[in-house]
Design a protein around this motif. Sequence first.
Motif, PDB file in Angstrom:
ATOM      1  N   LEU A   1       0.868  -1.168   0.000  1.00  0.00           N
ATOM      2  CA  LEU A   1       0.000   0.000   0.000  1.00  0.00           C
ATOM      3  C   LEU A   1       0.915   1.231   0.000  1.00  0.00           C
ATOM      4  CD1 LEU A   1      -2.740  -1.046   2.581  1.00  0.00           C
ATOM      5  CD2 LEU A   1      -2.990  -0.889   0.086  1.00  0.00           C
ATOM      6  N   ARG A   2       0.807   2.026  -1.058  1.00  0.00           N
ATOM      7  CA  ARG A   2       1.700   3.175  -1.230  1.00  0.00           C
ATOM      8  C   ARG A   2       0.918   4.471  -1.030  1.00  0.00           C
ATOM      9  NH1 ARG A   2       6.307   1.061  -3.650  1.00  0.00           N
ATOM     10  NH2 ARG A   2       5.948  -0.960  -4.684  1.00  0.00           N
ATOM     11  N   GLY A   3       1.399   5.267  -0.100  1.00  0.00           N
ATOM     12  CA  GLY A   3       0.798   6.568   0.141  1.00  0.00           C
ATOM     13  C   GLY A   3       1.816   7.669  -0.089  1.00  0.00           C
ATOM     14  N   GLU A   4       1.927   8.580   0.902  1.00  0.00           N
ATOM     15  CA  GLU A   4       2.892   9.676   0.779  1.00  0.00           C
ATOM     16  C   GLU A   4       3.507   9.941   2.142  1.00  0.00           C
ATOM     17  OE1 GLU A   4       3.119  14.184  -1.068  1.00  0.00           O
ATOM     18  OE2 GLU A   4       1.214  13.504  -0.206  1.00  0.00           O
ATOM     19  N   ALA A   5       4.823   9.782   2.208  1.00  0.00           N
ATOM     20  CA  ALA A   5       5.533  10.101   3.452  1.00  0.00           C
ATOM     21  C   ALA A   5       5.497  11.613   3.660  1.00  0.00           C
ATOM     22  CB  ALA A   5       6.969   9.603   3.379  1.00  0.00           C
ATOM     23  N   ASN A   6       5.262  12.028   4.938  1.00  0.00           N
ATOM     24  CA  ASN A   6       5.200  13.454   5.212  1.00  0.00           C
ATOM     25  C   ASN A   6       5.464  13.694   6.693  1.00  0.00           C
ATOM     26  OD1 ASN A   6       4.796  16.159   4.474  1.00  0.00           O
ATOM     27  ND2 ASN A   6       3.067  15.588   3.138  1.00  0.00           N
ATOM     28  N   HIS A   7       5.610  14.959   7.046  1.00  0.00           N
ATOM     29  CA  HIS A   7       5.977  15.324   8.406  1.00  0.00           C
ATOM     30  C   HIS A   7       4.818  15.027   9.364  1.00  0.00           C
ATOM     31  CE1 HIS A   7       7.388  17.658  11.828  1.00  0.00           C
ATOM     32  NE2 HIS A   7       8.559  17.857  11.207  1.00  0.00           N
ATOM     33  N   ALA A   8       5.125  14.368  10.476  1.00  0.00           N
ATOM     34  CA  ALA A   8       4.093  13.976  11.440  1.00  0.00           C
ATOM     35  C   ALA A   8       3.478  15.168  12.161  1.00  0.00           C
ATOM     36  CB  ALA A   8       4.678  13.007  12.462  1.00  0.00           C
ATOM     37  N   GLY A   9       4.228  16.270  12.243  1.00  0.00           N
ATOM     38  CA  GLY A   9       3.727  17.424  12.976  1.00  0.00           C
ATOM     39  C   GLY A   9       3.010  18.434  12.117  1.00  0.00           C
TER      40      GLY A   9
ATOM     41  N   ILE B   1     -10.189   0.160   0.166  1.00  0.00           N
ATOM     42  CA  ILE B   1      -9.426   0.886   1.194  1.00  0.00           C
ATOM     43  C   ILE B   1      -8.440   1.842   0.534  1.00  0.00           C
ATOM     44  CG2 ILE B   1      -7.654   0.600   2.978  1.00  0.00           C
ATOM     45  CD1 ILE B   1      -9.144  -2.053   3.721  1.00  0.00           C
ATOM     46  N   ALA B   2      -7.776   1.366  -0.517  1.00  0.00           N
ATOM     47  CA  ALA B   2      -6.805   2.220  -1.213  1.00  0.00           C
ATOM     48  C   ALA B   2      -7.491   3.454  -1.802  1.00  0.00           C
ATOM     49  CB  ALA B   2      -6.108   1.418  -2.310  1.00  0.00           C
ATOM     50  N   ARG B   3      -8.667   3.275  -2.387  1.00  0.00           N
ATOM     51  CA  ARG B   3      -9.397   4.445  -2.936  1.00  0.00           C
ATOM     52  C   ARG B   3      -9.781   5.411  -1.824  1.00  0.00           C
ATOM     53  NH1 ARG B   3     -11.954   0.429  -6.020  1.00  0.00           N
ATOM     54  NH2 ARG B   3     -13.782   0.476  -4.638  1.00  0.00           N
ATOM     55  N   ARG B   4     -10.293   4.861  -0.723  1.00  0.00           N
ATOM     56  CA  ARG B   4     -10.759   5.708   0.381  1.00  0.00           C
ATOM     57  C   ARG B   4      -9.605   6.460   1.027  1.00  0.00           C
ATOM     58  NH1 ARG B   4     -13.228   1.948   2.897  1.00  0.00           N
ATOM     59  NH2 ARG B   4     -11.799   1.534   4.623  1.00  0.00           N
ATOM     60  N   ARG B   5      -8.441   5.836   1.113  1.00  0.00           N
ATOM     61  CA  ARG B   5      -7.281   6.441   1.778  1.00  0.00           C
ATOM     62  C   ARG B   5      -6.341   7.151   0.804  1.00  0.00           C
ATOM     63  NH1 ARG B   5      -7.337   7.023   7.357  1.00  0.00           N
ATOM     64  NH2 ARG B   5      -8.470   5.270   8.300  1.00  0.00           N
ATOM     65  N   ASN B   6      -6.714   7.163  -0.493  1.00  0.00           N
ATOM     66  CA  ASN B   6      -5.869   7.781  -1.513  1.00  0.00           C
ATOM     67  C   ASN B   6      -4.493   7.111  -1.569  1.00  0.00           C
ATOM     68  OD1 ASN B   6      -5.441   9.534  -3.658  1.00  0.00           O
ATOM     69  ND2 ASN B   6      -4.575  11.138  -2.337  1.00  0.00           N
ATOM     70  N   LEU B   7      -4.536   5.789  -1.643  1.00  0.00           N
ATOM     71  CA  LEU B   7      -3.318   4.987  -1.710  1.00  0.00           C
ATOM     72  C   LEU B   7      -3.287   4.211  -3.009  1.00  0.00           C
ATOM     73  CD1 LEU B   7      -3.548   3.405   1.878  1.00  0.00           C
ATOM     74  CD2 LEU B   7      -2.296   5.485   1.238  1.00  0.00           C
ATOM     75  N   MET B   8      -2.114   3.674  -3.340  1.00  0.00           N
ATOM     76  CA  MET B   8      -1.977   2.721  -4.442  1.00  0.00           C
ATOM     77  C   MET B   8      -1.852   1.322  -3.854  1.00  0.00           C
ATOM     78  SD  MET B   8       0.539   4.525  -7.228  1.00  0.00           S
ATOM     79  CE  MET B   8       0.464   3.032  -8.228  1.00  0.00           C
TER      80      MET B   8
ATOM     81  N   ASP C   1      -1.837   8.148   4.489  1.00  0.00           N
ATOM     82  CA  ASP C   1      -1.104   7.315   5.459  1.00  0.00           C
ATOM     83  C   ASP C   1      -1.240   5.837   5.083  1.00  0.00           C
ATOM     84  OD1 ASP C   1      -0.236   5.851   7.689  1.00  0.00           O
ATOM     85  OD2 ASP C   1      -0.870   7.408   9.088  1.00  0.00           O
ATOM     86  N   ALA C   2      -0.146   5.248   4.620  1.00  0.00           N
ATOM     87  CA  ALA C   2      -0.180   3.855   4.173  1.00  0.00           C
ATOM     88  C   ALA C   2      -0.494   2.899   5.318  1.00  0.00           C
ATOM     89  CB  ALA C   2       1.156   3.487   3.523  1.00  0.00           C
ATOM     90  N   PHE C   3       0.006   3.224   6.507  1.00  0.00           N
ATOM     91  CA  PHE C   3      -0.252   2.324   7.635  1.00  0.00           C
ATOM     92  C   PHE C   3      -1.732   2.275   7.997  1.00  0.00           C
ATOM     93  CE2 PHE C   3      -0.946   1.679  12.179  1.00  0.00           C
ATOM     94  CZ  PHE C   3      -0.532   0.358  12.269  1.00  0.00           C
ATOM     95  N   MET C   4      -2.424   3.396   7.893  1.00  0.00           N
ATOM     96  CA  MET C   4      -3.846   3.397   8.207  1.00  0.00           C
ATOM     97  C   MET C   4      -4.613   2.485   7.244  1.00  0.00           C
ATOM     98  SD  MET C   4      -4.088   5.051  10.917  1.00  0.00           S
ATOM     99  CE  MET C   4      -5.875   5.126  11.065  1.00  0.00           C
ATOM    100  N   GLY C   5      -4.101   2.360   6.006  1.00  0.00           N
ATOM    101  CA  GLY C   5      -4.693   1.406   5.071  1.00  0.00           C
ATOM    102  C   GLY C   5      -4.550  -0.024   5.572  1.00  0.00           C
ATOM    103  N   LEU C   6      -3.376  -0.346   6.089  1.00  0.00           N
ATOM    104  CA  LEU C   6      -3.165  -1.682   6.654  1.00  0.00           C
ATOM    105  C   LEU C   6      -4.052  -1.901   7.870  1.00  0.00           C
ATOM    106  CD1 LEU C   6      -1.772  -4.391   7.103  1.00  0.00           C
ATOM    107  CD2 LEU C   6       0.154  -3.176   8.142  1.00  0.00           C
TER     108      LEU C   6
END
Length: 416
Positions: A225-233, A315-322, A242-247
């Motif tokens: 599941l591929r999303g986009e890494a970004n700053h947590a703050g 899930i990928a569509r809802r979370r904007n993931l690949m 968030d790719a982990f939220m997809g999992l």
Amino acid sequence: MLDCSTLKVNLKRIKSDILTLAEIGQNHEDRGIYRMAFTDADMEGKRWLSDRIEDAGLALSTDGAVNISGTLHGSTDQPRILVGSHIDTVPCAGALDGTLGVVVGLECLRRMHEEKVVPQRTLELIAFSDEEGRFGGMFGSQSVAGKINPERLATMSDLDGVLLGDEMRRHGYDPLAALDAARDPETIANYLELHIEQGPVLDRSHKPIGIVDEITGLFTWSVWLRGEANHAGTTPMDMRNDAFMGLADFAHEVPRILEENGSDRSRATIGKAQILPGAANTVPGLVEFSLDVRDTSEVVLEELSSAFRKALSAIARRRNLMFEFEQKSYLSPVACSTEVVQQLQKQSEQLGLDYHTMPSGAAHDAQIMGSIVPIGMVFVPSKNGQSHSPAEWTAWSDIEAGANVMLQTLAKLSQG
């Protein structure tokens, strides 16, 4: 027909064989056994077994896949009956997985030979090479079933990149000879295997015998599941890919999918996951995880595969993931022979043993052999359901019970 109804195994000898073989490859610090396929310890184990076969007065042979056989010749040329398992282990193994089936098979043939029982059908003990899959498959039984080809032989390797061919040559064997290990299914009437359950069902139900009616099929996936890494703050929660939220979403969907699309014999496991880039202050941009799915019905496996794909896509569509996946392995489910199951049940009853008819949730050499010949399997309880560890154990009384069921069943089936 010969009356073998009073014939019993010699438990003292079974004990001695199990405990002696357990010393080969044992690490005295963690008490685990390290007899992985085609290591020096595995080859020592094969030599030990060969000696025991010859000591028993059976005909010793080794095929091109370095499967070790001991044969009690019958009075006719009817298709023979094979009984066996394997003696290779996982790293840090216990003393019984695989080994028990080989030792019990040897004892059954040994007892018949000692009592001068001449079966109509030839009985053959076979100890298959590499059931535990060091080189990515069940090499020994796949060779016998004709499922090995030159390309596979040239490329099969372990997790460290060691080639099967190199290991075989190191011990003086020609890898291509494994192609000659294939048997004509018409020459084999049945394959039988006794094994520890490796699960908790028999132990918790206090039943000494499990009679397997089906061996589960399975598929394993690697999923991305591929999303986009970004700053947590600085990245708001509603602006994250968030790719982990997809999992996490998918993990919660698994029970629902099993309930709606599976059966009471379905299993699904996310056993491994990696979160990247893996920093505490970074929104995960990628997760890679495994999915192991099992059932005894090929139709159910297909339905589960479709349902899991649809869930992950949604899930990928809802979370904007690949979403991507790769099927890493597939094993078809195998049904045990009705005739053999009934004979195992009958012999258990005649011995006064309570039994439980059940599926096998783990793959065994019987699964490979079941693709070419009718099979049967007997389980004995695993204490606390433990296996693949030094804690693996089965009560001697349960081992004796399972061995006597196997002996009586082989005696009956071998009379044609």
